[in-house]
Write a protein that holds these residues in place. Sequence first.
Motif, PDB file in Angstrom:
ATOM      1  N   ALA A 111       0.533  -1.462   0.032  1.00  0.00           N
ATOM      2  CA  ALA A 111       0.223  -0.017  -0.274  1.00  0.00           C
ATOM      3  C   ALA A 111       1.183   0.798   0.000  1.00  0.00           C
ATOM      4  O   ALA A 111       0.271   2.284  -0.715  1.00  0.00           O
ATOM      5  CB  ALA A 111      -1.015   0.261   1.135  1.00  0.00           C
ATOM      6  N   VAL A 112       2.275   1.378   1.277  1.00  0.00           N
ATOM      7  CA  VAL A 112       3.174   2.318   1.361  1.00  0.00           C
ATOM      8  C   VAL A 112       3.654   2.650  -0.252  1.00  0.00           C
ATOM      9  O   VAL A 112       3.816   3.383  -0.813  1.00  0.00           O
ATOM     10  CB  VAL A 112       3.637   2.427   2.241  1.00  0.00           C
ATOM     11  CG1 VAL A 112       4.893   3.276   2.167  1.00  0.00           C
ATOM     12  CG2 VAL A 112       3.323   2.148   2.848  1.00  0.00           C
ATOM     13  N   ILE A 124      12.011   2.511  -1.089  1.00  0.00           N
ATOM     14  CA  ILE A 124      12.328   2.658   0.625  1.00  0.00           C
ATOM     15  C   ILE A 124      10.967   1.344   0.848  1.00  0.00           C
ATOM     16  O   ILE A 124      11.723   0.132   1.065  1.00  0.00           O
ATOM     17  CB  ILE A 124      11.874   3.544   0.875  1.00  0.00           C
ATOM     18  CG1 ILE A 124      13.433   4.555   1.775  1.00  0.00           C
ATOM     19  CG2 ILE A 124      12.081   3.429   2.815  1.00  0.00           C
ATOM     20  CD1 ILE A 124      13.860   5.404   1.955  1.00  0.00           C
ATOM     21  N   ALA A 125      10.158   1.924   0.358  1.00  0.00           N
ATOM     22  CA  ALA A 125       8.830   0.754   0.477  1.00  0.00           C
ATOM     23  C   ALA A 125       9.044  -0.992  -0.381  1.00  0.00           C
ATOM     24  O   ALA A 125       8.922  -1.361  -0.065  1.00  0.00           O
ATOM     25  CB  ALA A 125       7.637   0.966  -0.613  1.00  0.00           C
ATOM     26  N   ARG A 126      10.025  -0.811  -1.550  1.00  0.00           N
ATOM     27  CA  ARG A 126      10.465  -1.806  -1.941  1.00  0.00           C
ATOM     28  C   ARG A 126      11.611  -2.409  -1.225  1.00  0.00           C
ATOM     29  O   ARG A 126      11.351  -3.855  -0.803  1.00  0.00           O
ATOM     30  CB  ARG A 126      10.750  -1.166  -3.742  1.00  0.00           C
ATOM     31  CG  ARG A 126       9.718  -1.100  -4.454  1.00  0.00           C
ATOM     32  CD  ARG A 126       8.788  -2.199  -5.219  1.00  0.00           C
ATOM     33  NE  ARG A 126       9.495  -3.380  -6.293  1.00  0.00           N
ATOM     34  CZ  ARG A 126       9.021  -4.416  -6.140  1.00  0.00           C
ATOM     35  NH1 ARG A 126       8.105  -5.017  -6.236  1.00  0.00           N
ATOM     36  NH2 ARG A 126      10.330  -4.894  -7.288  1.00  0.00           N
ATOM     37  N   LEU A 127      11.823  -1.781  -0.762  1.00  0.00           N
ATOM     38  CA  LEU A 127      13.006  -2.533   0.042  1.00  0.00           C
ATOM     39  C   LEU A 127      12.478  -3.426   1.299  1.00  0.00           C
ATOM     40  O   LEU A 127      13.534  -4.700   1.945  1.00  0.00           O
ATOM     41  CB  LEU A 127      14.136  -1.720   0.872  1.00  0.00           C
ATOM     42  CG  LEU A 127      14.976  -1.044  -0.490  1.00  0.00           C
ATOM     43  CD1 LEU A 127      16.397  -0.054   0.805  1.00  0.00           C
ATOM     44  CD2 LEU A 127      15.987  -1.575  -1.234  1.00  0.00           C
ATOM     45  N   VAL A 191       0.059  -2.265  -9.461  1.00  0.00           N
ATOM     46  CA  VAL A 191       0.454  -3.068  -9.529  1.00  0.00           C
ATOM     47  C   VAL A 191       0.971  -3.649  -8.221  1.00  0.00           C
ATOM     48  O   VAL A 191       1.265  -4.472  -7.618  1.00  0.00           O
ATOM     49  CB  VAL A 191       1.873  -3.236 -10.408  1.00  0.00           C
ATOM     50  CG1 VAL A 191       3.093  -3.797  -9.949  1.00  0.00           C
ATOM     51  CG2 VAL A 191       1.363  -2.775 -11.607  1.00  0.00           C
ATOM     52  N   PHE A 192       1.068  -2.405  -7.387  1.00  0.00           N
ATOM     53  CA  PHE A 192       1.309  -2.620  -5.799  1.00  0.00           C
ATOM     54  C   PHE A 192      -0.330  -2.650  -4.734  1.00  0.00           C
ATOM     55  O   PHE A 192      -0.434  -3.642  -3.849  1.00  0.00           O
ATOM     56  CB  PHE A 192       1.712  -1.283  -5.197  1.00  0.00           C
ATOM     57  CG  PHE A 192       3.651  -1.029  -5.774  1.00  0.00           C
ATOM     58  CD1 PHE A 192       4.376  -2.599  -5.606  1.00  0.00           C
ATOM     59  CD2 PHE A 192       2.949   0.175  -6.392  1.00  0.00           C
ATOM     60  CE1 PHE A 192       5.416  -1.889  -6.478  1.00  0.00           C
ATOM     61  CE2 PHE A 192       5.000  -0.212  -7.476  1.00  0.00           C
ATOM     62  CZ  PHE A 192       6.331  -1.262  -7.392  1.00  0.00           C
TER      63      PHE A 192
END
Length: 491
Positions: A111-112, A124-127, A191-192
């Motif tokens: 969501a972020v 950062i969200a993907r990490l 996509v997220f």
Amino acid sequence: MTEAVGGHHRRAGPDRPSTAEESYQGPRRWQALGVGLVAAFMTLLDVSIVNVALPSLDRALNASPADLQWVLSGYALTFGLVLVPAGRFGDVHGRRNAFVFGIAMFTVTSAVAGLAQSPTWLVIARLLQGAAAGLVNPQVTGMIQQLFQGPERARPFGLLGATIGISTAVGPLLGGLLIAAGGPQHGWRWVFFVNVPVGVVAMVLGWRLIPHRPVGQAVRRRADPVGVLLLGAGVTLVLLPLVEREQWRGAATWLLLPAGLVTLVGFALWERRYARQGPPLFDVGLFRVRSYALGSLIALLYFGGFSAIFFIFTLYLQTGLGYSALVAGLAITSFALGSAAASAIGGRIVNRFGRPLVATGLLAVVVGLTLVALVIEVAPRAPVPWVTAAPLLLAGLGSGLVIAPNQTLTLSQVPVAQAGSGAGMLQTGQRIGSAAGIAVVGAVFFSVVSSDNAWAAAFERSLLVCAGIILLALLAALVDIFRHRRRGPVR
């Protein structure tokens, strides 16, 4: 199916369920497996689904090439870092808590990521999303080891193999559909966002269905912080130059690779020493088990070629030929369908045929990819999505006979109490193989494109490199088959 026989309970052994698992005999264990497969599909899908979203994401956030690279590679990096410690945590403390926490973290970070207003925010969200995925996946494999015994594991591992193959192949298609529905400006956000409702349902069902007790007796285990640090540092040093190959130029960058390998050797030596005091983070003695060592090598090599296929095919179709994200995704559908069908079959027959089944699948993938390159060469003006469908179907059928059967054979002799960490190390090898394969194949692809702007030639040559990497996995399987031919059935 109850474990009570003639009014007496069977004694739990290394390959039999303990009292904690007896309530999971029957439909409930399949329900728990279903939740795990949905979670595995969702987390593995995010490895490939973002590829087709990059042009839309670039326009919306004004991201630099370095930002886009980190959106892709950051997920893979943290995914690989967490796998073994997460698997060991599930072995010791039970899988339910680790699974539910990982899914909750994955849902929130998805969501972020969808709400990102800047490239840094998204990176950062993907990490964090990758770390959550690494926490979830070893619990699924460990749960299969825990709830299914002996030959009956073949079917659930077949379903897991189908999930792995389909999620990787169908990612570009689903991404293209979501972008088409959401529009070129904000379609990438969906996509997220699509992970959020699925994640909420998986959390609720996971808490209800997944076993929460650790395998065997709940004994207090000593922590292994040195092992965690050494493994994390080693994997990071190996992966960083691979995932950042386009941004970190210069020969000095590749010095990280041997440094990482030396650190991993140090990790193995430390784990051998630590094993004298108590259960280590990962029992390196598993590599003395032929089925585990060989299967891990085949998985590393196969994912090195397998993962790069979709990377270069998407680039060729979208950037080189100007196809839409939806068409680029549809072009890979035949591979996904073939992989799904063969995985279901392979999981059922792997105990009968053993390693030769994996070798057959590897040969089919090599032949299929070679035919794709040949079709592009002899029919350069033909519509690529149509003329490559049949050979990609053959490659997909072969892939289905590789991933699930190889995973079943690799983990067949791993003790249940080490199922999570053993599966975590296997998947860590897959992640390293994927990063290395994409780095090598991508270097070939971009070098040809930059020299003479020949997209078709770049795709053909890099696809043959993919086939060559998979051929190495086939050779490893064949050497094992011929070497042990006189020692009984190959497994």
